[in-house]
Design a protein around this motif. Structure first.
Motif, PDB file in Angstrom:
ATOM      1  N   ARG A 147      31.059  35.822  52.879  1.00  0.00           N
ATOM      2  CA  ARG A 147      31.393  37.248  52.904  1.00  0.00           C
ATOM      3  C   ARG A 147      30.496  38.060  51.968  1.00  0.00           C
ATOM      4  O   ARG A 147      30.066  39.170  52.300  1.00  0.00           O
ATOM      5  N   SER A 148      30.195  37.500  50.806  1.00  0.00           N
ATOM      6  CA  SER A 148      29.392  38.230  49.826  1.00  0.00           C
ATOM      7  C   SER A 148      27.973  38.496  50.348  1.00  0.00           C
ATOM      8  O   SER A 148      27.475  39.614  50.285  1.00  0.00           O
ATOM      9  N   SER A 166      28.065  41.026  53.151  1.00  0.00           N
ATOM     10  CA  SER A 166      28.185  42.408  52.663  1.00  0.00           C
ATOM     11  C   SER A 166      26.832  42.911  52.179  1.00  0.00           C
ATOM     12  O   SER A 166      26.447  44.057  52.423  1.00  0.00           O
ATOM     13  N   ARG A 167      26.128  42.033  51.486  1.00  0.00           N
ATOM     14  CA  ARG A 167      24.816  42.413  50.970  1.00  0.00           C
ATOM     15  C   ARG A 167      23.842  42.697  52.119  1.00  0.00           C
ATOM     16  O   ARG A 167      23.082  43.661  52.091  1.00  0.00           O
TER      17      ARG A 167
END
Lengths: 80, 197
Positions: A41-42, A45-46
């Motif tokens: 997810r991180s 998002s980036r």
């Protein structure tokens, strides 16, 4: 068939995000990024942030061409 | 081969884009006008080299970029390469807006990265691009506005693909740093946001 997709750590994925968006990664790295982004997810998002920023830059509309330039171009193209 | 009507029509329809591109490169309205006029004259002379009509806009932009770079090269030869030193002294190589803005503990309740982008106006981005050193500015224009591949940029700038790769990365990083500083000045973000990620 048979070539296993390599597993990326976030640290590696982060360094590859911009080239991923530019479609400049070799196929095996692009596939590895696809897999990583599906599960992280991180990094996803980036990637989305970079994609939106790239889109904003791409969509820039700055100033309209002045009439003086249009006249100049008409003279140039008139000679063709 | 594209004919004269096609060429004139495409120039007319896309003139604002060409001017905008030239303005970002030259940062000067008079020079931008000259660059567009010279680029279009050159494009017409080279019209038989346009293989795909749908690529007319990037093709003309590339001709303009080449012309701009060529003029700069000539000027640099006279000034003994002083201008480009700034690229290598830039310290923005690893700056990331996302890292400045991202707050993991807000993951489910807010999205400061998206809010930042939503608040960002075109004029903010233009100001940030214009503030970049010339080589970075050209790299961003070619990669993100013209949409050229690294190989095409490499051929246009006459530098290896690896150099293009590194230059684009540094250019985007420098652009993000400019945007961040601009946002701080405008109060779009606070100094307190720094270091929260």
């Amino acid at each position: 068939m048979g070539d296993e997709i390599k597993k990326l750590e976030c640290e590696q994925a982060i360094t590859m995000i911009l080239e991923y968006l530019d479609k400049e990664l070799p196929d095996h790295d692009h596939e590895a990024m696809d897999v990583h982004l599906e599960t992280c997810r991180s990094c996803f998002s980036r990637m989305e942030f970079e994609k939106m920023l790239k889109g904003k830059v791409n969509a820039l509309q700055i100033k309209k061409a002045p009439d003086s330039l249009r006249d100049k171009i008409k003279k140039v193209t008139g000679k063709f | 081969m594209p004919d004269r009507d096609f060429f004139s029509n495409q120039v007319d329809v896309n003139l604002d884009r060409f001017y905008a591109h030239a303005l970002l490169m030259t940062k000067n309205e008079a020079d931008a006008e000259d660059l567009v006029a010279e680029g279009i004259a050159k494009a017409w002379k080279a019209i038989e080299t346009l293989e795909n009509e749908s690529r007319f806009v990037p093709w003309v932009m590339r001709i303009m970029t080449n012309h701009f770079i060529s003029d700069k090269r000539k000027a640099r030869e006279k000034t003994k390469h002083i201008e480009y030193i700034e690229e290598y002294s830039d310290d923005a190589e690893h700056f990331s807006l996302f890292e400045q803005l991202h707050q993991p503990f807000l993951l489910w309740w807010g999205n400061p990265e998206k809010e930042f982008l939503d608040d960002l106006l075109q004029k903010d981005i233009i100001a940030a691009i214009e503030a970049l050193p010339e080589q970075f500015r050209v790299a961003v224009l070619m990669a993100d506005i013209e949409g050229l591949s690294y190989q095409e940029i490499s051929e246009t700038l006459e530098v290896p693909v690896g150099t293009v790769r590194s230059r684009i990365a540094r250019a985007r990083s420098a652009l993000q740093k400019q945007l961040w500083e601009h946002a701080l000045e405008k109060g779009l973000v606070s100094q307190e946001s720094e270091g929260l990620s």
